[in-house]
Scaffold this motif. Structure first.
Motif, mmCIF file in Angstrom:
data_model
loop_
_atom_site.group_PDB
_atom_site.id
_atom_site.type_symbol
_atom_site.label_atom_id
_atom_site.label_comp_id
_atom_site.label_asym_id
_atom_site.label_seq_id
_atom_site.Cartn_x
_atom_site.Cartn_y
_atom_site.Cartn_z
ATOM 1 N N GLU A 12 0.827 -1.187 0.000
ATOM 2 C CA GLU A 12 0.000 0.000 0.000
ATOM 3 C C GLU A 12 0.869 1.247 0.000
ATOM 4 N N PRO A 13 0.423 2.323 -0.631
ATOM 5 C CA PRO A 13 1.220 3.538 -0.696
ATOM 6 C C PRO A 13 1.433 4.176 0.661
ATOM 7 N N TRP A 14 0.535 3.871 1.661
ATOM 8 C CA TRP A 14 0.694 4.480 2.963
ATOM 9 C C TRP A 14 1.555 3.630 3.901
ATOM 10 N N ALA A 15 2.043 2.464 3.391
ATOM 11 C CA ALA A 15 2.749 1.550 4.285
ATOM 12 C C ALA A 15 4.057 2.150 4.778
ATOM 13 N N GLY A 16 4.754 2.923 3.931
ATOM 14 C CA GLY A 16 6.043 3.459 4.333
ATOM 15 C C GLY A 16 5.901 4.592 5.330
ATOM 16 N N MET A 17 4.994 5.545 5.056
ATOM 17 C CA MET A 17 4.822 6.693 5.934
ATOM 18 C C MET A 17 3.904 6.363 7.109
ATOM 19 N N ARG A 18 2.944 5.507 6.907
ATOM 20 C CA ARG A 18 1.945 5.114 7.892
ATOM 21 C C ARG A 18 1.304 6.352 8.542
ATOM 22 N N PRO A 19 0.586 7.165 7.743
ATOM 23 C CA PRO A 19 0.009 8.391 8.294
ATOM 24 C C PRO A 19 -1.122 8.131 9.285
ATOM 25 N N PHE A 20 -1.688 6.909 9.281
ATOM 26 C CA PHE A 20 -2.806 6.614 10.173
ATOM 27 C C PHE A 20 -2.393 5.648 11.286
ATOM 28 N N SER A 21 -1.106 5.645 11.637
ATOM 29 C CA SER A 21 -0.637 4.728 12.670
ATOM 30 C C SER A 21 -1.157 5.156 14.029
ATOM 31 N N ILE A 22 -1.061 4.233 14.983
ATOM 32 C CA ILE A 22 -1.518 4.530 16.343
ATOM 33 C C ILE A 22 -0.676 5.651 16.957
ATOM 34 N N LYS A 23 0.615 5.658 16.688
ATOM 35 C CA LYS A 23 1.472 6.730 17.195
ATOM 36 C C LYS A 23 1.010 8.086 16.675
ATOM 37 N N THR A 24 0.644 8.123 15.406
ATOM 38 C CA THR A 24 0.164 9.384 14.827
ATOM 39 C C THR A 24 -1.125 9.845 15.492
ATOM 40 N N ARG A 100 -8.877 -0.928 8.444
ATOM 41 C CA ARG A 100 -8.002 0.063 9.064
ATOM 42 C C ARG A 100 -6.675 0.113 8.321
ATOM 43 N N ARG A 101 -5.990 1.273 8.485
ATOM 44 C CA ARG A 101 -4.691 1.461 7.841
ATOM 45 C C ARG A 101 -3.593 1.687 8.879
ATOM 46 N N ASP A 102 -3.700 1.026 10.013
ATOM 47 C CA ASP A 102 -2.688 1.176 11.053
ATOM 48 C C ASP A 102 -2.200 -0.195 11.494
ATOM 49 N N GLU A 103 -1.496 -0.217 12.635
ATOM 50 C CA GLU A 103 -0.960 -1.477 13.134
ATOM 51 C C GLU A 103 -2.063 -2.482 13.445
ATOM 52 N N LEU A 104 -3.198 -2.017 13.906
ATOM 53 C CA LEU A 104 -4.308 -2.922 14.182
ATOM 54 C C LEU A 104 -4.846 -3.550 12.894
ATOM 55 N N GLU A 109 -5.186 -8.475 9.651
ATOM 56 C CA GLU A 109 -4.841 -9.261 8.466
ATOM 57 C C GLU A 109 -4.068 -10.513 8.851
ATOM 58 N N THR A 110 -3.150 -10.382 9.813
ATOM 59 C CA THR A 110 -2.374 -11.541 10.263
ATOM 60 C C THR A 110 -3.277 -12.589 10.900
ATOM 61 N N ILE A 111 -4.229 -12.149 11.730
ATOM 62 C CA ILE A 111 -5.155 -13.092 12.363
ATOM 63 C C ILE A 111 -5.994 -13.806 11.314
ATOM 64 N N ASN A 112 -6.436 -13.090 10.301
ATOM 65 C CA ASN A 112 -7.240 -13.712 9.251
ATOM 66 C C ASN A 112 -6.430 -14.727 8.450
ATOM 67 N N VAL A 113 -5.172 -14.385 8.174
ATOM 68 C CA VAL A 113 -4.315 -15.337 7.468
ATOM 69 C C VAL A 113 -4.101 -16.588 8.315
ATOM 70 N N MET A 114 -3.867 -16.381 9.609
ATOM 71 C CA MET A 114 -3.702 -17.520 10.516
ATOM 72 C C MET A 114 -4.959 -18.378 10.543
ATOM 73 N N ALA A 115 -6.125 -17.735 10.589
ATOM 74 C CA ALA A 115 -7.389 -18.478 10.602
ATOM 75 C C ALA A 115 -7.561 -19.275 9.313
ATOM 76 N N ASP A 116 -7.190 -18.671 8.177
ATOM 77 C CA ASP A 116 -7.281 -19.384 6.897
ATOM 78 C C ASP A 116 -6.395 -20.626 6.899
ATOM 79 N N GLU A 117 -5.168 -20.473 7.392
ATOM 80 C CA GLU A 117 -4.242 -21.601 7.410
ATOM 81 C C GLU A 117 -4.711 -22.688 8.370
ATOM 82 N N LEU A 118 -5.204 -22.291 9.543
ATOM 83 C CA LEU A 118 -5.701 -23.285 10.497
ATOM 84 C C LEU A 118 -6.933 -24.002 9.956
#
Length: 367
Positions: A12-24, A100-104, A109-118
């Protein structure tokens, strides 16, 4: 650049800058609170309002904004907690909303990938148990029927009856041995004993053994890794004749034997199966090709050919004298090739099925 759930960079284009991160968001909360307090203080100075009223208004506004931000952070965590609990109880169907476009958002996405694999592993486990039960049931039922007939006096314990019982026992033994091979390969307990060997005499011996087994077991029920048809001609093509390879001969025997077994089963009456060997790109590397004259494999099935218990979807896929096998031979061939760090796959062919195997030999190890 930040990494996605698979460890690679997110696209994603916002992945590098992460303008919507929790820190922001937390930083923005602090800035807004300061601005509100400062603005109200300036208003109090110009309007001569008592400072205590300004402080009360400032605290109320700051608390409202903080509550809004806190809810936006805790709501997805509550949803993830519910999904994680469902997964822990064996329900792999629930997913977390990825809006969402932040760490959450990354965590969702990671939880969904894990659920798919399980979910895929759970489905595979159920299919494995069902298929193993089915495969074991057939020879056990046949053996039980023969023995019951002997005990009940329906059949005599003559040579022919005992030979029938022996056939079922041998098939059961080959099936169990195949399953044990898969288990060892899965657990990584099969060591590779690589050595350099001449390809022509080695492959010639493998084909000779396959022909001898087929002749000895002609007319018997087939099992994993040993075909029972003697009408198919096996042809060996090694170029150059002095070709050498560096691999584990025992594991390569499994690969070649199972590929030949699969090709013979799918061959037409009096068909031809060709085994080719060519040098690879590295010293002592090897490229093997097994080509039959059967109905071939639809392109849509190529990615499933080497799955366990997969027998294909073509009509009447097996030749005369074949019971279809267990669907484990090609899976074993794939894992044996993977142990060598090689590749195996279905390739284009004008007729029949063509499977290519590439073994790296003494290829340089990449860092």
């Amino acid at each position: 650049m930040s990494a996605g759930p698979d460890g690679g960079p997110r696209g994603e284009p916002w992945a590098g800058m992460r303008p919507f991160s929790i820190k922001t968001k937390l930083g923005a909360l602090v800035v807004i609170s300061v601005l509100i307090t400062t603005g109200l203080s300036m208003i109090a100075v110009h309007t001569k309002t008592e400072l205590r009223f300004i402080m009360v208004f400032s605290m109320i506004a700051t608390l409202l904004i903080t509550q809004f931000v806190a809810h936006s952070l805790t709501a997805p965590l509550d949803e993830m907690n519910l999904v994680a609990r469902s997964i822990s109880h064996g329900d792999y169907t629930r997913r977390v909303r990825e809006n969402r476009r932040d760490e959450l958002g990354d965590l969702a996405e990671t939880i969904n990938v894990m659920a798919d694999e399980l979910e895929a592993q759970d489905q595979h486990r159920k299919e494995l148990v069902a298929n193993v039960s089915h495969e074991l049931r057939t020879p056990i039922a046949g053996l039980r029927a023969v023995l019951e007939n002997v005990v009940d006096g329906i059949a005599e314990a003559d040579t022919e009856t005992m030979r029938t019982a022996l056939k079922q026992t041998e098939r059961l033994g080959r099936l169990v041995e195949t399953l044990l091979d898969l288990s060892r390969l899965d657990n990584g307990v099969v060591p590779l004993r690589k050595r350099r060997f001449e390809v022509w005499p080695y492959l010639s011996g493998v084909l000779k053994e396959a022909n001898m087994v087929a002749s000895a077991r002609a007319g018997m029920a087939s099992g994993s890794g040993s075909h029972t048809r003697s009408d198919v001609h096996l042809h060996l093509d090694v170029s150059p004749p002095e070709l050498t390879a560096h691999a584990d001969p025992e594991r390569i025997h499994q690969v070649v034997a199972n590929l030949i077994d699969n090709a013979v089963k799918h061959s037409p009456p009096h068909g031809r199966v060709t085994l080719k060997a060519r040098p690879g790109a590295y010293p002592d590397s090897l490229e093997l090709e097994v080509l039959d004259e059967g109905p071939g494999i639809p392109r849509s099935e190529w990615h499933r050919v080497f799955e366990r218990f997969n027998r294909g979807s073509v009509r009447r896929p097996h030749g005369p004298g074949s019971d279809g096998g267990t669907g484990l031979g090609l899976a074993i061939a794939r894992w044996a090739v993977d142990l060598h760090g090689g590749r195996i796959g279905v390739a284009e062919s004008e007729r029949g099925c063509r499977i290519l195997v590439t073994l790296p030999g003494e290829s340089p190890v990449s860092g």
